[in-house]
Design a protein around this motif. Sequence first.
Motif, PDB file in Angstrom:
ATOM      1  N   GLY A   1       0.817  -1.216   0.000  1.00 25.31           N
ATOM      2  CA  GLY A   1       0.000   0.000   0.000  1.00 25.31           C
ATOM      3  C   GLY A   1       0.847   1.261   0.000  1.00 25.31           C
ATOM      4  N   ALA A   2       1.945   1.243   0.735  1.00 23.42           N
ATOM      5  CA  ALA A   2       2.832   2.410   0.771  1.00 23.42           C
ATOM      6  C   ALA A   2       3.490   2.639  -0.577  1.00 23.42           C
ATOM      7  CB  ALA A   2       3.884   2.231   1.858  1.00 23.42           C
ATOM      8  N   VAL A   3       3.852   1.566  -1.258  1.00 22.80           N
ATOM      9  CA  VAL A   3       4.442   1.716  -2.593  1.00 22.80           C
ATOM     10  C   VAL A   3       3.423   2.331  -3.552  1.00 22.80           C
ATOM     11  CG1 VAL A   3       5.303   0.421  -4.582  1.00 22.80           C
ATOM     12  CG2 VAL A   3       6.168  -0.089  -2.312  1.00 22.80           C
ATOM     13  N   LEU A   4       2.163   1.947  -3.395  1.00 17.54           N
ATOM     14  CA  LEU A   4       1.126   2.458  -4.298  1.00 17.54           C
ATOM     15  C   LEU A   4       0.783   3.927  -4.052  1.00 17.54           C
ATOM     16  CD1 LEU A   4      -1.267  -0.617  -4.395  1.00 17.54           C
ATOM     17  CD2 LEU A   4       0.316   0.138  -6.168  1.00 17.54           C
ATOM     18  N   VAL A   5       0.952   4.409  -2.829  1.00 19.63           N
ATOM     19  CA  VAL A   5       0.571   5.794  -2.527  1.00 19.63           C
ATOM     20  C   VAL A   5       1.759   6.723  -2.346  1.00 19.63           C
ATOM     21  CG1 VAL A   5      -1.572   5.078  -1.435  1.00 19.63           C
ATOM     22  CG2 VAL A   5       0.419   5.490  -0.023  1.00 19.63           C
ATOM     23  N   MET A   6       2.969   6.270  -2.628  1.00 21.14           N
ATOM     24  CA  MET A   6       4.144   7.077  -2.285  1.00 21.14           C
ATOM     25  C   MET A   6       4.299   8.336  -3.126  1.00 21.14           C
ATOM     26  SD  MET A   6       7.389   4.912  -3.550  1.00 21.14           S
ATOM     27  CE  MET A   6       8.000   5.040  -5.181  1.00 21.14           C
ATOM     28  N   GLU A   7       3.802   8.358  -4.349  1.00 15.45           N
ATOM     29  CA  GLU A   7       3.843   9.543  -5.216  1.00 15.45           C
ATOM     30  C   GLU A   7       5.229  10.167  -5.294  1.00 15.45           C
ATOM     31  OE1 GLU A   7       0.833  12.160  -3.776  1.00 15.45           O
ATOM     32  OE2 GLU A   7      -0.788  10.839  -4.386  1.00 15.45           O
ATOM     33  N   GLY A   8       6.230   9.344  -5.501  1.00 18.90           N
ATOM     34  CA  GLY A   8       7.582   9.857  -5.678  1.00 18.90           C
ATOM     35  C   GLY A   8       8.358  10.108  -4.405  1.00 18.90           C
ATOM     36  N   ARG A   9       7.726   9.902  -3.260  1.00 20.55           N
ATOM     37  CA  ARG A   9       8.416  10.105  -1.977  1.00 20.55           C
ATOM     38  C   ARG A   9       8.847   8.743  -1.433  1.00 20.55           C
ATOM     39  NH1 ARG A   9       3.680  13.562   0.495  1.00 20.55           N
ATOM     40  NH2 ARG A   9       2.666  11.820  -0.499  1.00 20.55           N
ATOM     41  N   HIS A  10      10.117   8.439  -1.525  1.00 14.37           N
ATOM     42  CA  HIS A  10      10.624   7.138  -1.118  1.00 14.37           C
ATOM     43  C   HIS A  10      10.531   6.928   0.394  1.00 14.37           C
ATOM     44  CE1 HIS A  10      11.985   6.163  -5.105  1.00 14.37           C
ATOM     45  NE2 HIS A  10      12.508   7.379  -5.197  1.00 14.37           N
ATOM     46  N   ARG A  11      10.454   7.988   1.131  1.00 15.69           N
ATOM     47  CA  ARG A  11      10.356   7.892   2.583  1.00 15.69           C
ATOM     48  C   ARG A  11       9.102   7.127   3.000  1.00 15.69           C
ATOM     49  NH1 ARG A  11       8.720  12.699   6.373  1.00 15.69           N
ATOM     50  NH2 ARG A  11       8.970  11.693   8.375  1.00 15.69           N
ATOM     51  N   VAL A  12       8.027   7.231   2.202  1.00 16.24           N
ATOM     52  CA  VAL A  12       6.766   6.597   2.549  1.00 16.24           C
ATOM     53  C   VAL A  12       6.918   5.078   2.606  1.00 16.24           C
ATOM     54  CG1 VAL A  12       4.384   6.217   1.798  1.00 16.24           C
ATOM     55  CG2 VAL A  12       5.384   8.490   1.624  1.00 16.24           C
ATOM     56  N   TRP A  13       7.495   4.476   1.571  1.00 13.07           N
ATOM     57  CA  TRP A  13       7.601   3.016   1.601  1.00 13.07           C
ATOM     58  C   TRP A  13       8.753   2.543   2.479  1.00 13.07           C
ATOM     59  CZ3 TRP A  13      11.717   0.127  -0.057  1.00 13.07           C
ATOM     60  CH2 TRP A  13      12.626   0.727  -0.921  1.00 13.07           C
ATOM     61  N   LEU A  14       9.762   3.376   2.681  1.00 11.52           N
ATOM     62  CA  LEU A  14      10.831   2.988   3.605  1.00 11.52           C
ATOM     63  C   LEU A  14      10.319   2.915   5.043  1.00 11.52           C
ATOM     64  CD1 LEU A  14      13.872   4.977   2.189  1.00 11.52           C
ATOM     65  CD2 LEU A  14      13.524   2.501   2.163  1.00 11.52           C
ATOM     66  N   LEU A  15       9.424   3.823   5.409  1.00 15.99           N
ATOM     67  CA  LEU A  15       8.831   3.777   6.739  1.00 15.99           C
ATOM     68  C   LEU A  15       7.955   2.541   6.912  1.00 15.99           C
ATOM     69  CD1 LEU A  15       7.866   7.508   7.283  1.00 15.99           C
ATOM     70  CD2 LEU A  15       9.551   6.197   8.567  1.00 15.99           C
ATOM     71  N   ALA A  16       7.316   2.087   5.832  1.00 16.21           N
ATOM     72  CA  ALA A  16       6.450   0.911   5.904  1.00 16.21           C
ATOM     73  C   ALA A  16       7.230  -0.357   6.213  1.00 16.21           C
ATOM     74  CB  ALA A  16       5.678   0.743   4.595  1.00 16.21           C
ATOM     75  N   LEU A  17       8.524  -0.355   6.013  1.00 18.44           N
ATOM     76  CA  LEU A  17       9.342  -1.533   6.291  1.00 18.44           C
ATOM     77  C   LEU A  17       9.581  -1.751   7.782  1.00 18.44           C
ATOM     78  CD1 LEU A  17      11.992  -1.229   3.449  1.00 18.44           C
ATOM     79  CD2 LEU A  17      10.006  -2.739   3.538  1.00 18.44           C
ATOM     80  N   ILE A  18       9.292  -0.765   8.610  1.00 17.34           N
ATOM     81  CA  ILE A  18       9.468  -0.896  10.055  1.00 17.34           C
ATOM     82  C   ILE A  18       8.320  -1.747  10.600  1.00 17.34           C
ATOM     83  CG2 ILE A  18       9.593   0.324  12.258  1.00 17.34           C
ATOM     84  CD1 ILE A  18      10.488   2.803  10.644  1.00 17.34           C
ATOM     85  N   PRO A  19       8.629  -2.887  11.211  1.00 18.40           N
ATOM     86  CA  PRO A  19       7.552  -3.745  11.732  1.00 18.40           C
ATOM     87  C   PRO A  19       6.769  -3.063  12.848  1.00 18.40           C
ATOM     88  CG  PRO A  19       9.635  -4.925  11.657  1.00 18.40           C
ATOM     89  CD  PRO A  19       9.940  -3.489  11.390  1.00 18.40           C
ATOM     90  N   GLY A  20       5.477  -3.289  12.852  1.00 21.20           N
ATOM     91  CA  GLY A  20       4.619  -2.766  13.912  1.00 21.20           C
ATOM     92  C   GLY A  20       4.054  -1.396  13.614  1.00 21.20           C
TER      93      GLY A  20
END
Length: 91
Positions: free
Chosen positions: A51-70
Motif C-alpha cells: 500500500g505504501a508503494v502504491l501511494v508514495m507519489e515519488g516520496r521514497h520515505r513513505v515506503w521505507l517507513l512501511a518496512l518498520i515492523p509494527g
Amino acid sequence: MSPRRILEIIGAVELVTLVLMLGNVATVHQPTVSGVLGPIHGLAYMGTVIGAVLVMEGRHRVWLLALIPGIGGLLSARAASPRRTSSAGGA
C-alpha cells in the motif's frame, strides 16, 4: 475511501496483531493464538508495504517507513498525507 485511510487501517491491524502476538508469547503462549495471529500479521505487514508503494507519489520515505515492523504502516500513512503549506504573512 482514500488510499491514505486504507493504509492507516492496515497499519493499525498490523500493530494490534503484533501487540497481541507479543502479549501471547509473554504470558500464556498458546500455539493456536500464534497460529491465527501470525498469518494475519504477515498479511497486514505485506499490505502496508504494498500500500505504501502504491501511494508514495515519488516520496521514497513513505515506503521505507512501511518496512518498520509494527508501527511502519501508521508512520507511512502519516508521511503519505498531502503536504500542507501555510502562508504566514500576506501580500
